[in-house]
Write a protein that holds these residues in place. Structure first.
Motif, PDB file in Angstrom:
ATOM      1  N   UNK A 743       0.182 -41.897  39.117  1.00 16.42           N
ATOM      2  CA  UNK A 743       1.561 -41.847  38.616  1.00 16.42           C
ATOM      3  C   UNK A 743       2.376 -40.802  39.367  1.00 16.42           C
ATOM      4  N   UNK A 744       1.752 -39.699  39.738  1.00 13.23           N
ATOM      5  CA  UNK A 744       2.443 -38.651  40.461  1.00 13.23           C
ATOM      6  C   UNK A 744       2.596 -37.397  39.636  1.00 13.23           C
ATOM      7  N   UNK A 745       3.393 -36.486  40.115  1.00 16.45           N
ATOM      8  CA  UNK A 745       3.646 -35.215  39.441  1.00 16.45           C
ATOM      9  C   UNK A 745       5.115 -35.154  39.046  1.00 16.45           C
ATOM     10  N   UNK A 746       5.369 -34.743  37.816  1.00 17.45           N
ATOM     11  CA  UNK A 746       6.723 -34.697  37.277  1.00 17.45           C
ATOM     12  C   UNK A 746       6.955 -33.348  36.622  1.00 17.45           C
ATOM     13  N   UNK A 747       8.088 -32.748  36.928  1.00 21.45           N
ATOM     14  CA  UNK A 747       8.508 -31.506  36.278  1.00 21.45           C
ATOM     15  C   UNK A 747       9.970 -31.648  35.898  1.00 21.45           C
ATOM     16  N   UNK A 748      10.297 -31.289  34.666  1.00 21.51           N
ATOM     17  CA  UNK A 748      11.661 -31.405  34.151  1.00 21.51           C
ATOM     18  C   UNK A 748      12.013 -30.125  33.420  1.00 21.51           C
ATOM     19  N   UNK A 749      13.222 -29.653  33.605  1.00 24.16           N
ATOM     20  CA  UNK A 749      13.684 -28.478  32.856  1.00 24.16           C
ATOM     21  C   UNK A 749      15.125 -28.690  32.410  1.00 24.16           C
ATOM     22  N   UNK A 750      15.453 -28.104  31.287  1.00 21.44           N
ATOM     23  CA  UNK A 750      16.816 -28.108  30.759  1.00 21.44           C
ATOM     24  C   UNK A 750      17.103 -26.711  30.238  1.00 21.44           C
ATOM     25  N   UNK A 751      18.181 -26.103  30.748  1.00 27.15           N
ATOM     26  CA  UNK A 751      18.525 -24.741  30.359  1.00 27.15           C
ATOM     27  C   UNK A 751      19.981 -24.676  29.900  1.00 27.15           C
ATOM     28  N   UNK A 752      20.205 -23.849  28.890  1.00 23.87           N
ATOM     29  CA  UNK A 752      21.548 -23.550  28.403  1.00 23.87           C
ATOM     30  C   UNK A 752      21.898 -22.126  28.820  1.00 23.87           C
ATOM     31  N   UNK A 753      23.121 -21.918  29.307  1.00 25.20           N
ATOM     32  CA  UNK A 753      23.549 -20.570  29.685  1.00 25.20           C
ATOM     33  C   UNK A 753      24.896 -20.261  29.034  1.00 25.20           C
ATOM     34  N   UNK A 754      25.073 -19.003  28.703  1.00 28.89           N
ATOM     35  CA  UNK A 754      26.293 -18.544  28.047  1.00 28.89           C
ATOM     36  C   UNK A 754      26.558 -17.118  28.508  1.00 28.89           C
TER      37      UNK A 754
END
Length: 988
Positions: A743-754
């Motif tokens: 399938x492979x390698x998957x990396x996901x990120x979600x960041x909030x900044x203020x």
């Protein structure tokens, strides 16, 4: 390039896995493969954002890594270009070579970088973990000039998009950019690149060399980078050849439908005073009867052009012109640079020596030299004010005052003003920058604690020259006597004075003798010197064992002393630059002592519900000589409930004393021409917002500004300028699922900044303040920018433009990152994307002013994204990239029409002031593609194209934003169009 990559991998085995090797990437909070086996302490690394050595290349905050190879694949011809790309700036506008005709901090030709749209003075730039000093010209030098950064010696760039003031110091408000060089290279590398725009001009070439050698206990390398970029002129591209007003006459109507139509072409007139034009070939006199230039009808005018066909009436030999029928274009305007030329030379040397003493210490040193030569010829209008009674003025106009009786020029009542197109006058900059640094790092003898003692000295010397008119000489040339033979002489001939020309069709039309041109113009030169001393000591090592690992800490102190000395041209200090601002010297210094500490606590690991739990906390006390002391702090946490899922967050504060130029910028005073008054001849303008506001300010409908605009400004140290403070919050989640190899390698990120900045330091600009005041859809003569604008009894305009504290500035949003790798067929496929959504980019000028959110407007886009896909088969790699900037969408602006006497809203006229401008821009896509071929690890060839589709630039209406043509002045757009590039690297 493989050789250097492999060497980087030896220093940090996780670096390439997490950074994606050849492409921009996000460093994740935890690498699941590398965590299983820690590296030995001798190879532990320090990641940007921390003072503590770690065994893995991880970060609890968003960290983008850009490798040297990825810069080449994307067609960037320098580190400067790569840093100002969308993947780093996220759509924020940067100062680059598009700003040749504008006054910018650091002077023409400077290139700066600011993260999160918060400006370069709030972004810290490091070289190998230590701060770089600013360089540039004129008094407002306060940010690193990216032109000083080497290119071929760079191994990678780490971009921390979070506040780090408690780690690095006060100016790391928006983030940190750390340029890391390859200090292990051996052999010789030659690198050459050329970028060729399809338009046939603007050639950009670079030639670089890198040499390295090492022994048993030493290593040394030196690099040389030479780059020359030719100018792109306004006439070289189609979109700047004919700027128009671009006004609409209703929602959905054609662009320019309500512009003035040129009777010669039947199309909107180019280079009107609304956009790009300036009055030339014209005289200004007291309002009088005359024949219209186009129709021949009789009317009343205060602007005339020489016209031999007018033989009768009140003004024989002259025809009357209005706002749009006067001349406002000279072909020389198209020779102004759209992209200014630059030539740079960078020399960088670094080396280290193992002493086998002082705790097995390593002595390391760096030296950087940079030279930048840049220039920007600009078109100038010459206005000559002829006194009442002057024999140089035709009898018809000689004895009647044009300007108000209380308004004089050169001490005399003015009968006539001649608006002359003079042509191009050059300006140039030559900046030398030096940086010498050395340090000693080794074991303390206490467990695994190590020390790093560092010192550096940076200095720059710059000269800037401008060809300009001298007020004293213009005045001297106008004070003449009649020789009685049709010629005139200056009253004062002591310096070879040449008399001003007689007012006639030739002189008004710009046909001036070379002797007169030479007499009134002079190249004036100023100098700027900066210096910065830095001394620091850092200690780091282990504390004690925790269930999740070994607790570690870092302690340190730092001293910095900075000095700025700008000496403007003597003519500028004396106020002798005609129609330009005078400037006093800027001289100031400051010093700061800082002490800091950081602790890393791996609390838990490998437990049910807690795969990993780490804390990091830091604090710093900063004491400025100028602004006293303040504490800053920061705390961050990483929590992984299970393998492959990590939550991360941080909260920190900062304290930034105003930069030297913000404190000590020499007092400036001067006059902009009368045309810089937004209300000058406003009744003739198509700008209905402007018309409503000027009328509401009590100006008569036939108002004509006959006086220059006075602008006063300077540093804020004497006017109560305060230090600014800020708060920075970041929250995120990272997903790294363990997938089958197929399938492979998957990396996901979600960041909030203020990020919230209080008492932010800002200077707006005299012309901008006036335009922002009278161009506001929510006009209030006593609030907002109008508080810095005033008029005297004759309605002469004065603008105050000091550095001031903006009450609050806020930036909020989300950043999404994805990386996917998989073997497909005989090769490896890799895809990466970074998307940023801003939810707020706002400013409140004063504590009692409303917050204005600029999000989703030009230069502050709501959405930006970069997408990168590559496929590598053996020695060949194919790459496709896409940068995306979301358009501003539809905007409807409503201005309330008010009665100029009562101030009451006229409800009957509301519809007149609705949707008059085109301010929306479409989505902008910049495609690029390249092919790279490795030949036996000795030769590497890369060819490609940037702006593959030759993306069309957006057009907006004038009077709303700084424009080039009808395109917004914005670094996110590519003004040169489709560009082909080729790079060759040879290693020996």
């Amino acid at each position: 390039m493989k050789t250097s990559i492999k060497k980087a991998a030896l220093r940090s085995a996780t670096c390439l896995t997490l950074a994606g090797a050849l492409n921009p990437a996000t460093v994740w909070a935890q690498d699941t493969e590398a965590s299983a086996k820690a590296e030995p302490e001798s190879t532990a690394i320090i990641v940007t954002g921390s003072r503590i050595r770690h065994d893995t290349f991880t970060s609890p905050e968003p960290l983008t890594v850009i490798t040297r190879d990825s810069m080449t694949e994307q067609g960037f011809n320098s580190t400067t270009d790569a840093l100002q790309s969308s993947s780093v700036t996220q759509g924020g506008s940067q100062i680059n070579n598009f700003y040749g005709g504008y006054v910018v901090d650091g002077g023409t030709g400077v290139n700066t970088i600011g993260l999160r749209g918060l400006g370069p003075t709030r972004t810290l730039v490091l070289l190998n973990g230590h701060r770089l000093a600013p360089a540039g010209t004129r008094g407002a030098v306060g940010a690193v000039d990216l032109n000083t950064i080497p290119t071929t010696a760079v191994d990678r760039v780490e971009v921390l998009k979070a506040g780090a003031s408690s780690i690095y110091g006060s100016d790391a408000v928006a983030g940190v950019i750390n340029i890391i060089t390859d200090n292990k290279f051996t052999g010789f590398k030659l690198d050459a690149q050329v970028n060729v725009p399809e338009i046939g001009t603007g050639l950009d070439r670079r030639l670089s060399g890198l040499f390295g050698a090492k022994g048993d206990n030493w290593n040394f390398n030196v690099s040389v980078d030479w780059r020359k970029r030719n100018a792109v002129s306004m006439g070289d591209v189609d979109f700047t050849k004919c700027p128009i007003g671009g006004y609409l006459d209703g929602q959905g109507t054609a662009f320019g439908a309500n512009d003035y139509i040129d009777p010669n072409t039947g199309e909107p007139k180019c280079f009107t005073l609304d956009n790009g034009g300036v009055t030339i070939n014209t005289i200004g006199v007291r309002t009088r009867e005359g024949q219209d230039r186009l129709t021949g009808e009789t009317g009343y005018y205060n602007r005339f052009v020489p016209d031999a066909s007018v033989t009768g009436g009140a003004t024989p030999g002259y025809a009357g012109v209005d706002y749009y029928t006067r001349d406002s274009f000279d072909p020389d305007m198209l020779k102004e640079p759209l992209v200014t030329p630059v030539e740079t030379l960078n020399v960088f040397a670094q080396g280290s020596y193992q002493l086998n003493a002082l705790g097995n210490a390593e002595l390391y040193s760096e030296f950087l030299y940079s030279n930048r030569k840049s220039s920007s010829p600009l078109y100038r209008q010459l206005t000559l004010d002829y006194a009442v009674g002057s024999p140089l003025v035709p009898e018809l106009f000689r004895n009647t005052a044009y300007l108000n009786p209380t308004a004089v020029s050169n001490g005399e009542l003015v009968a006539l003003r001649s608006f002359i197109g003079f042509g191009l006058l050059d300006s140039s900059q030559n900046v030398d920058f030096y940086r010498a640094a050395s340090g000693l790092r080794g074991d303390t003898g206490l467990s695994d604690w190590r020390y790093d003692l560092y010192g550096s000295y940076s200095w720059s010397k710059a000269r800037y020259s401008t060809a300009t008119f001298l007020t004293s000489r213009v005045a001297q040339s106008l004070n003449v006597v009649d020789n009685g033979d049709g010629t005139f002489s200056c009253v004062d001939t002591s310096n070879g004075c040449v008399a001003a020309p007689v007012v006639d069709a030739a002189s008004v039309g710009g046909n001036l003798s070379q002797a007169y041109r030479d007499f009134i113009t002079q190249t004036v030169t100023g100098s700027t010197k900066t210096a910065e001393y830095i001394g620091s000591l850092n200690l780091d090592g282990s504390l004690f064992q925790l269930p999740g690992g070994i607790a570690k800490a870092a302690l340190g102190l730092e001293y910095r002393h900075s000095h700025l000395d700008d000496q403007p041209p003597a003519e500028s200090v004396a106020g002798d630059l005609y129609n330009l601002t005078s400037a006093a010297p800027t001289v100031g210094s400051d010093e700061v002592w800082e002490v800091y500490g950081e602790v890393y606590l791996p609390v838990l690991a490998n437990m049910p519900g807690v795969y990993n739990l780490n804390f990091d906390a830091s604090g710093r006390y900063t004491h400025y000589r100028s602004y006293g002391g303040e504490w800053t702090y920061k705390g961050s946490v990483e929590y992984a409930p299970v393998r492959g899922v990590t939550f991360r967050g941080s909260y920190g504060t900062s304290y930034r004393a105003p930069a030297l130029f913000e404190q000590y910028l020499g007092a400036t005073s001067g006059f902009l021409s009368s045309s810089y008054d937004p209300c000058d001849n406003y009744a003739d303008s198509k700008n209905l917002i402007l018309k409503a506001n000027c009328a509401a300010a009590g100006l008569p409908a036939d108002f004509e500004q006959k006086n220059g605009v006075s602008v006063y400004g300077g540093g804020g140290s004497s006017t109560g300028l305060k230090a600014e403070t800020s708060k920075n919050l970041s929250l995120g989640i990272i997903l790294q699922p363990v997938l089958p190899q197929s399938v492979g390698k998957l990396s996901v990120s979600l960041d909030y900044f203020n990020i919230e900045i209080n008492n932010g330091v800002q200077r707006v600009g005299g012309s901008n303040i006036a335009n922002l005041c009278y161009g506001s859809a929510n006009f209030n003569p006593d609030a907002g920018y109008c508080r810095y604008v005033s008029r005297d009894a004759n309605n002469a305009l004065t603008v105050i433009d000091n550095y001031v504290n903006v009450a609050t500035q806020k930036t909020q949003g989300f950043e999404f990152n994805l990386r996917y790798l998989r073997d497909i067929g005989p090769g490896e496929f890799q895809f990466e994307t970074q998307v940023t959504k801003f939810t707020k980019q706002s400013t409140a000028l004063g504590s009692n002013d409303a917050e204005i959110d600029y999000n989703n407007t030009i230069a502050t886009p709501e959405w930006t994204g970069t997408f990168d896909a590559s496929y590598k088969i053996g020695p060949v790699k194919f790459r496709y990239g896409l940068d995306w900037i979301k358009g501003t969408g539809d905007h409807t602006y409503t201005v309330l029409a008010t009665d100029s006497l009562t101030g009451e809203v006229n409800q009957d006229n509301l519809e007149l002031y609705k949707y008059y401008y085109k301010l929306q821009t479409p989505d902008y896509f910049l495609h690029s593609a390249s092919i790279q071929w490795d030949v036996n690890d000795e030769f590497e060839f890369t060819i490609g194209v940037r702006n593959l589709t030759n993306a069309k630039l957006p057009r907006i209406s004038a009077d709303t934003y700084s424009l080039v043509g009808n395109t917004p002045l914005y670094s996110g757009y590519d003004y040169t169009g489709r560009t082909f590039f080729a790079n060759v690297t040879a290693k020996y």
